[in-house]
Design a protein around this motif. Structure first.
Motif, PDB file in Angstrom:
ATOM      1  N   ARG A   1      43.160  38.341  44.214  1.00 13.97           N
ATOM      2  CA  ARG A   1      42.762  39.234  45.307  1.00 13.97           C
ATOM      3  C   ARG A   1      41.248  39.136  45.549  1.00 13.97           C
ATOM      4  O   ARG A   1      40.797  39.084  46.688  1.00 13.97           O
ATOM      5  CB  ARG A   1      43.146  40.686  44.989  1.00 13.97           C
ATOM      6  CG  ARG A   1      42.890  41.584  46.201  1.00 13.97           C
ATOM      7  CD  ARG A   1      43.156  43.006  45.900  1.00 13.97           C
ATOM      8  NE  ARG A   1      42.034  43.553  45.143  1.00 13.97           N
ATOM      9  CZ  ARG A   1      41.939  44.830  44.829  1.00 13.97           C
ATOM     10  NH1 ARG A   1      42.881  45.671  45.167  1.00 13.97           N
ATOM     11  NH2 ARG A   1      40.899  45.266  44.155  1.00 13.97           N
ATOM     12  N   ARG A   2      40.469  39.089  44.473  1.00  7.09           N
ATOM     13  CA  ARG A   2      39.011  38.959  44.597  1.00  7.09           C
ATOM     14  C   ARG A   2      38.667  37.692  45.376  1.00  7.09           C
ATOM     15  O   ARG A   2      37.811  37.702  46.266  1.00  7.09           O
ATOM     16  CB  ARG A   2      38.384  38.944  43.206  1.00  7.09           C
ATOM     17  CG  ARG A   2      36.894  38.711  43.221  1.00  7.09           C
ATOM     18  CD  ARG A   2      36.325  38.684  41.800  1.00  7.09           C
ATOM     19  NE  ARG A   2      35.136  39.489  41.801  1.00  7.09           N
ATOM     20  CZ  ARG A   2      35.037  40.729  41.363  1.00  7.09           C
ATOM     21  NH1 ARG A   2      36.075  41.317  40.831  1.00  7.09           N
ATOM     22  NH2 ARG A   2      33.907  41.382  41.439  1.00  7.09           N
ATOM     23  N   LYS A   3      39.345  36.599  45.062  1.00  7.20           N
ATOM     24  CA  LYS A   3      39.099  35.318  45.731  1.00  7.20           C
ATOM     25  C   LYS A   3      39.410  35.420  47.224  1.00  7.20           C
ATOM     26  O   LYS A   3      38.630  34.956  48.058  1.00  7.20           O
ATOM     27  CB  LYS A   3      39.963  34.238  45.061  1.00  7.20           C
ATOM     28  CG  LYS A   3      39.778  32.859  45.594  1.00  7.20           C
ATOM     29  CD  LYS A   3      40.622  31.894  44.774  1.00  7.20           C
ATOM     30  CE  LYS A   3      41.214  30.862  45.685  1.00  7.20           C
ATOM     31  NZ  LYS A   3      42.148  29.981  45.016  1.00  7.20           N
TER      32      LYS A   3
ATOM     33  N   GLN B   1      34.671  45.474  42.831  1.00 11.96           N
ATOM     34  CA  GLN B   1      34.210  44.322  43.604  1.00 11.96           C
ATOM     35  C   GLN B   1      33.244  44.813  44.662  1.00 11.96           C
ATOM     36  O   GLN B   1      33.503  45.804  45.340  1.00 11.96           O
ATOM     37  CB  GLN B   1      35.425  43.639  44.239  1.00 11.96           C
ATOM     38  CG  GLN B   1      35.110  42.407  45.032  1.00 11.96           C
ATOM     39  CD  GLN B   1      36.367  41.675  45.495  1.00 11.96           C
ATOM     40  OE1 GLN B   1      37.479  42.124  45.263  1.00 11.96           O
ATOM     41  NE2 GLN B   1      36.179  40.550  46.157  1.00 11.96           N
TER      42      GLN B   1
ATOM     43  N   LYS C   1      42.195  38.743  40.081  1.00 15.52           N
ATOM     44  CA  LYS C   1      41.315  37.591  40.283  1.00 15.52           C
ATOM     45  C   LYS C   1      41.672  36.896  41.596  1.00 15.52           C
ATOM     46  O   LYS C   1      40.789  36.493  42.357  1.00 15.52           O
ATOM     47  CB  LYS C   1      41.451  36.620  39.104  1.00 15.52           C
ATOM     48  CG  LYS C   1      40.504  35.461  39.151  1.00 15.52           C
ATOM     49  CD  LYS C   1      40.649  34.605  37.896  1.00 15.52           C
ATOM     50  CE  LYS C   1      39.674  33.459  37.913  1.00 15.52           C
ATOM     51  NZ  LYS C   1      39.806  32.618  36.720  1.00 15.52           N
TER      52      LYS C   1
ATOM     53  N   ASN D   1      36.725  37.628  48.855  1.00 20.00           N
ATOM     54  CA  ASN D   1      35.447  36.916  48.904  1.00 20.00           C
ATOM     55  C   ASN D   1      35.445  35.852  49.996  1.00 20.00           C
ATOM     56  O   ASN D   1      34.443  35.635  50.668  1.00 20.00           O
ATOM     57  CB  ASN D   1      35.128  36.259  47.563  1.00 20.00           C
ATOM     58  CG  ASN D   1      34.685  37.257  46.531  1.00 20.00           C
ATOM     59  OD1 ASN D   1      34.380  38.404  46.838  1.00 20.00           O
ATOM     60  ND2 ASN D   1      34.672  36.835  45.280  1.00 20.00           N
TER      61      ASN D   1
ATOM     62  N   LYS E   1      39.047  47.524  37.818  1.00 21.07           N
ATOM     63  CA  LYS E   1      38.306  46.414  38.420  1.00 21.07           C
ATOM     64  C   LYS E   1      37.436  46.953  39.536  1.00 21.07           C
ATOM     65  O   LYS E   1      37.791  47.932  40.198  1.00 21.07           O
ATOM     66  CB  LYS E   1      39.256  45.373  39.023  1.00 21.07           C
ATOM     67  CG  LYS E   1      39.920  44.495  38.018  1.00 21.07           C
ATOM     68  CD  LYS E   1      38.916  43.562  37.391  1.00 21.07           C
ATOM     69  CE  LYS E   1      39.544  42.800  36.256  1.00 21.07           C
ATOM     70  NZ  LYS E   1      38.586  42.142  35.414  1.00 21.07           N
TER      71      LYS E   1
ATOM     72  N   GLU F   1      30.950  38.085  48.617  1.00 16.48           N
ATOM     73  CA  GLU F   1      30.742  39.094  47.573  1.00 16.48           C
ATOM     74  C   GLU F   1      29.258  39.356  47.396  1.00 16.48           C
ATOM     75  O   GLU F   1      28.448  38.434  47.401  1.00 16.48           O
ATOM     76  CB  GLU F   1      31.354  38.611  46.252  1.00 16.48           C
ATOM     77  CG  GLU F   1      31.309  39.650  45.158  1.00 16.48           C
ATOM     78  CD  GLU F   1      32.233  39.306  43.992  1.00 16.48           C
ATOM     79  OE1 GLU F   1      32.504  40.214  43.199  1.00 16.48           O
ATOM     80  OE2 GLU F   1      32.658  38.159  43.875  1.00 16.48           O
TER      81      GLU F   1
END
Length: 165
Positions: free
Chosen positions: A143-145, A10, A141, A148, A8, A153
């Motif tokens: 962790r990305r949220k 980001q 997903k 962000n 992944k 992002e």
């Protein structure tokens, strides 16, 4: 033994110092893990920053609320570039997770490469196809949220390059 790789990346609208300070602190692990996983660090006073040789122990419930022990060792650290955690005790036959950050225009590119082997041979391969890959997607997903929400992002220039006239 079958093994798999999960990758992944980001693009984060933050400085390399901000991102490194956040991801290299074991105290932030719970914040980037979905609540349903019941993630709790079980070893006592952890330092503010990860270092080579550091052992972190957890209780985690990745499936059906069943608590299990997990122990990782931080095996490599290069300040503001990467660190690696490897499972010493836990559910996988192999778990090697590389956390890589690079300064890019207007922010930071964070890359994760998880190399893992589920237990139980052929049954593990089935479990990977039915459950594990989806769980990893879900966790990253989440962790990305969280990240962000913290910084924002950056657009993925690879997806807009074809639109440039």
């Amino acid at each position: 033994m079958a093994f798999y790789q999960f990758k992944k990346d980001q693009r984060i609208a933050a400085s390399i110092d901000e991102v490194w300070d956040f991801i290299s602190s074991p105290k932030n692990l719970k914040e980037i893990t979905p609540d349903y996983m019941g993630f709790d660090i079980t070893n006592g006073d952890l330092p503010d920053k990860m270092h080579e040789g550091m052992i972190i122990t957890y209780k985690v419930s990745p499936l059906l609320g069943i608590k299990m022990d997990w122990m990782t060792e931080i095996t490599h650290v290069r300040d503001k570039q990467y660190f690696v955690d490897e499972q010493r005790i836990g559910p996988y036959d192999l778990w090697h997770h590389q956390h890589i950050i690079k300064e890019i225009h207007d922010g930071v590119l964070m890359e994760d490469i998880v190399t893992y082997a589920p237990p139980f041979g052929p049954l593990g391969a089935i479990a990977n196809a039915l459950v594990i890959e989806n769980k990893l997607e879900e966790i990253f997903k989440y962790r990305r949220k969280v990240i962000n929400k913290k910084w924002g992002e950056l657009p993925d220039v690879r997806s807009v390059d074809g639109l440039a006239g």
